[in-house]
Design a protein around this motif. Structure first.
Motif, PDB file in Angstrom:
ATOM      1  N   LEU A 535      -4.313   2.808   7.571  1.00 27.78           N
ATOM      2  CA  LEU A 535      -3.732   1.797   6.614  1.00 27.78           C
ATOM      3  C   LEU A 535      -4.437   0.792   5.980  1.00 27.78           C
ATOM      4  CD1 LEU A 535       0.302   1.656   7.842  1.00 27.78           C
ATOM      5  CD2 LEU A 535      -0.570   2.675   5.603  1.00 27.78           C
ATOM      6  N   ILE A 543       1.150  -4.011   3.912  1.00 29.88           N
ATOM      7  CA  ILE A 543       2.174  -3.001   4.183  1.00 29.88           C
ATOM      8  C   ILE A 543       2.486  -2.816   5.651  1.00 29.88           C
ATOM      9  CG2 ILE A 543       3.031  -0.591   4.195  1.00 29.88           C
ATOM     10  CD1 ILE A 543       2.049  -0.211   1.437  1.00 29.88           C
ATOM     11  N   LEU A 544       1.420  -2.596   6.410  1.00 28.00           N
ATOM     12  CA  LEU A 544       1.432  -2.829   7.526  1.00 28.00           C
ATOM     13  C   LEU A 544       2.157  -3.911   8.481  1.00 28.00           C
ATOM     14  CD1 LEU A 544       0.507  -1.261  10.631  1.00 28.00           C
ATOM     15  CD2 LEU A 544      -1.681  -2.295  10.369  1.00 28.00           C
ATOM     16  N   VAL A 547       5.809  -3.819   7.690  1.00 28.18           N
ATOM     17  CA  VAL A 547       6.678  -2.862   8.521  1.00 28.18           C
ATOM     18  C   VAL A 547       6.736  -3.607   9.896  1.00 28.18           C
ATOM     19  CG1 VAL A 547       6.744  -0.492   9.569  1.00 28.18           C
ATOM     20  CG2 VAL A 547       6.006  -1.011   7.102  1.00 28.18           C
ATOM     21  N   ILE A 556       9.726   0.151   5.886  1.00 30.65           N
ATOM     22  CA  ILE A 556       9.072   1.335   5.426  1.00 30.65           C
ATOM     23  C   ILE A 556       9.465   1.648   4.049  1.00 30.65           C
ATOM     24  CG2 ILE A 556       8.597   3.762   6.153  1.00 30.65           C
ATOM     25  CD1 ILE A 556       8.905   3.153   9.010  1.00 30.65           C
ATOM     26  N   SER A 559       8.338  -0.501   1.251  1.00 29.49           N
ATOM     27  CA  SER A 559       6.994  -0.506   0.913  1.00 29.49           C
ATOM     28  C   SER A 559       6.818   0.808   0.056  1.00 29.49           C
ATOM     29  CB  SER A 559       6.168  -0.295   2.391  1.00 29.49           C
ATOM     30  OG  SER A 559       6.490  -1.483   2.857  1.00 29.49           O
ATOM     31  N   LEU A 578       1.086   7.830   1.597  1.00 28.31           N
ATOM     32  CA  LEU A 578       1.397   6.872   2.702  1.00 28.31           C
ATOM     33  C   LEU A 578       2.385   7.628   3.794  1.00 28.31           C
ATOM     34  CD1 LEU A 578       1.627   3.334   1.080  1.00 28.31           C
ATOM     35  CD2 LEU A 578      -0.181   4.446   2.507  1.00 28.31           C
ATOM     36  N   LEU A 582       2.995   6.284   7.623  1.00 27.91           N
ATOM     37  CA  LEU A 582       4.170   5.653   7.908  1.00 27.91           C
ATOM     38  C   LEU A 582       5.072   6.314   8.863  1.00 27.91           C
ATOM     39  CD1 LEU A 582       5.061   3.895   4.542  1.00 27.91           C
ATOM     40  CD2 LEU A 582       3.944   2.716   6.264  1.00 27.91           C
ATOM     41  N   SER A 583       5.119   7.527   8.708  1.00 25.04           N
ATOM     42  CA  SER A 583       5.874   8.398   9.672  1.00 25.04           C
ATOM     43  C   SER A 583       5.130   8.248  11.119  1.00 25.04           C
ATOM     44  CB  SER A 583       5.822   9.884   9.420  1.00 25.04           C
ATOM     45  OG  SER A 583       6.412  10.783  10.300  1.00 25.04           O
ATOM     46  N   LEU A 585       3.474   5.540  12.133  1.00 26.41           N
ATOM     47  CA  LEU A 585       3.876   4.280  12.554  1.00 26.41           C
ATOM     48  C   LEU A 585       5.283   4.072  13.269  1.00 26.41           C
ATOM     49  CD1 LEU A 585       2.404   1.689  12.553  1.00 26.41           C
ATOM     50  CD2 LEU A 585       3.340   1.025  10.241  1.00 26.41           C
ATOM     51  N   GLN A 597      11.070   8.601  11.956  1.00 24.39           N
ATOM     52  CA  GLN A 597       9.774   9.437  12.077  1.00 24.39           C
ATOM     53  C   GLN A 597      10.273  10.839  11.777  1.00 24.39           C
ATOM     54  OE1 GLN A 597       7.919  10.314  15.959  1.00 24.39           O
ATOM     55  NE2 GLN A 597       5.968  10.282  14.820  1.00 24.39           N
TER      56      GLN A 597
END
Length: 664
Positions: A535, A543-544, A547, A556, A559, A578, A582-583, A585, A597
């Motif tokens: 990311l 975004i990181l 979140v 999430i 974003s 993404l 993001l999943s 993360l 997730q």
């Protein structure tokens, strides 16, 4: 079948009377005399062309019609054929300079070749950009006369956008691995700005990918220093690198150290297979992507000839141990320390209360005796397979113990049936880390204990009616080392909260990323840290931060919904880029949101069309313990809000995602 060039007859076989197959391979685009080759003034030149030293020739005259016909021909040519094609312009007796050759190559995205004697010196202001990489000399010896003819090839600054053998099947890769690749000295500038050398990248990924993944880490200067290698040779460009590797004998390898214009150093492994040359990025388990522009290239030859597997073993064995990680273990979900917190602990996966205290004390003594931790899995009263959640936790433990130079012994009371998918998952984890399994097998009306070895060098495993120390001594092996090395920096990184690391993620991203990627290949708990680096590298640190700072599930989807794009299609493309990150993360130990997730993974699979609904539903069902009623309601609401910003033709996929989440 090979047919001679004759007047009309062969041309009439072609749809437009202009695309003419050549006896030695390749095609001639006849732009002057449609259907009547005898009258073409270039006929004699075409017939006298020597066979290309490496590639399928596309022969043509440099005129407007010839250019249009080439564009038409290339547009209907599959990428696998384009990948081995070279242009041969006719009527170049007066010669061309490198700059003009570069223009021809760039116009169609295909390399261009002429005899060396036709190469003219370039005048002021006509210097070919990156000539050290793009201009290659190709000597060709005539087997009859023993004379050598030299060709000059110039490759385009941006190759054809279609990637050959991308996602090729195992059968296609296996077939191509058994034949000589039709083009030599292959240099391709990729659309992403990197340079790929040698055997086609899709074939490298498919053929050598498993071996690279088993090696499990990038190369660096430590490997170069540890190897018994030849002195480093500085090379002027990729053309010279290709020339040297093409002329090497089969089954030779070398390190290639490349320093780009910003000072970043990458180390790749060059492998001269008897049929092709491949450059391997062991960190990302793919074909090497070299930097373009002004770079420093050093070639470090490795001694002897051997298979790639043997060479990787030599490199692995030569590397000195990393500094042991002193940080405490991050215990994965479902893992419980049941004995003293010592370097060789006993860890139980699942309900630790079901393990008898007498057994715990006995195992603690055995762990001290063998000098390795013991991990107990699948310990219920009935011999059921080790569940998927425990295998995930096991992977994390094996990875973290490896950072501390330990190779645990895994012990299970559960069923180990080679025909069960649960067993395949367990074996996959054990094999990735070269770890032994002590388990029971049916013996009449009772059970017998045995060992599934962690490596082929362990010998014949013992058997015993009772769980006993000799079984664990054999399972621990002698002087066993972790299957994959890691730097202390990478091990520390994946063991530290992302929230703690967030402020300092900018600098080490490029150096850490391949190490963390390989750790995450084995340990899904580390996938969130790998996603965080990707990311940041992709320009999404905002975004990181968002979140990690608030309600992860809301942030999430917020974003994803807030991604820019001129059209819904652009927005959708950004979402699909993404989603997998993001999943990952969401599932890391910072957020621990396994419900999100699972939902994000299902949505990503639906949008990508990679799995059918039944497969996606099954994977969602594996996570149903985390999908509480409230989580389902939250996720459906958020997905529906996201869907309102997507192209109408994709709304059905979002509807299916919500149905699957409610059903599983």
């Amino acid at each position: 079948m090979t047919l001679p060039i004759t007047s009309r007859s062969l041309a009439e076989l072609c749809a437009d009377g202009r695309i003419v197959p050549l006896p030695g391979g390749g095609v001639w685009i006849n732009s002057r005399y449609r259907g009547t080759l005898d009258a073409d003034p270039f006929l004699d030149e075409v017939l006298s062309l020597s066979r290309s030293p490496g590639g399928t020739p596309l022969v043509f005259e440099l005129d407007d019609l010839g250019a249009k016909l080439i564009a038409k021909q290339l547009g209907r040519t599959p990428p696998e054929a384009l990948d081995v094609m070279v242009q041969r312009p006719l009527g170049m007796a007066a010669g061309m300079d490198a700059y003009a050759l570069g223009e021809v190559a760039d116009r169609f995205g295909i390399p261009v070749e002429i005899p060396h004697e036709q190469l003219l010196p370039s005048g002021p202001g006509r210097e070919l950009d990156q000539i050290q990489h793009r201009l290659v000399t190709l000597p060709q010896r005539d087997p009859l006369t023993n004379e050598t003819k030299v060709w000059v090839r110039v490759v385009p600054a941006v190759g054809h956008p279609a990637q050959a053998y991308e996602n090729a099947s195992d059968g296609v890769v296996r077939a191509q691995a058994g034949v000589r690749y039709p083009i030599s000295h292959r240099i391709v500038y990729r659309p992403d700005g990197s340079v790929q050398l040698g055997w086609s990248g899709g074939l490298v990924d498919g053929w050598y990918g498993p071996a690279m993944a088993r090696f499990g880490r990038p190369l660096d200067d430590v490997d170069i220093a540890a190897a018994t290698a030849s002195p480093a040779v500085d090379l002027p460009g990729y053309g010279e690198l290709m020339r040297r590797m093409e002329s090497a004998p089969g089954n030779r390898q070398a390190f290639v150290e490349v320093t780009d214009s910003s000072g970043d150093v990458s180390v790749f492994l060059a492998h001269r297979d008897p049929l092709h040359v491949a450059f391997l990025d062991l960190g990302w388990s793919r074909a090497a992507r070299f930097p373009a522009g002004d770079v420093r290239i050093r070639l470090i030859g490795l001694p002897g000839t051997m298979s790639l597997a043997e060479r990787l073993d030599r490199i692995r064995e030569a590397r000195p141990p990393a500094e042991l990680l002193a940080a405490p273990i991050v215990w994965p979900r479902g893992a419980t320390l049941v004995g003293p917190d010592v370097p060789t602990p006993v860890v139980v996966l699942g309900d630790a209360d079901k393990v008898l205290q007498d057994l715990v004390e006995q195992l603690a003594g055995w762990a001290e005796a063998i000098g390795q931790p013991i991990v107990v899995a699948g310990h219920g009263r009935t011999p059921r397979p080790v569940p998927g959640g425990q295998v995930r936790a096991l992977r994390s433990l094996l990875s973290q113990f490896g950072f501390r130079w330990k190779v645990p012994v895994v012990l299970t009371f559960g069923a180990v049936d080679d025909n069960r998918p649960e067993t395949a998952r367990l074996y996959g984890a054990l094999d990735d880390f070269h770890v032994s399994l002590v388990h029971r097998v049916p013996a009449g009306f009772d059970y017998r204990w045995t060992v599934r070895p962690g490596s082929t060098a362990d010998g014949q495993p013992p058997g015993s009616a009772q769980l006993a120390l000799p079984l664990l001594v054999f399972a621990a092996g002698k002087d066993r080392r972790p299957a994959s090395a890691s730097t202390t920096e990478a091990a520390t990184f994946v063991s530290t909260s992302l929230t703690t690391l967030l402020g300092g993620l900018g600098g080490p991203v490029k150096q850490l990323a391949p190490w963390v990627h390989q750790i995450a290949n084995r340990d899904p708990e580390a996938a969130a840290h790998s996603a965080a680096l990707q990311l940041v590298a992709g320009g999404h640190q905002d975004i990181l931060s968002k979140v990690l700072a608030g309600n992860p599930r809301e942030r999430i989807f917020e974003s994803l919904a807030g991604l820019g794009g001129d059209t819904p299609v652009d927005h959708q493309r950004g979402v699909q880029t993404l989603l997998p990150l993001l999943s990952q993360l969401a599932g890391g130990f910072d957020l621990k949101d396994l419900a999100s997730q699972a939902a994000l993974t299902a949505l990503n699979d639906l949008l990508g069309g990679t799995k059918d609904h039944a497969q996606i539903l099954k994977e969602l069902s594996d996570s149903k313990d985390y999908l509480t009623d409230q989580a389902r309601v939250d996720l459906v609401r958020l997905i529906q809000n996201l869907a309102s910003k997507m192209p109408k033709e994709d709304l059905k996929k979002y509807e299916v995602a919500t149905q699957l989440i409610l059903t599983c």
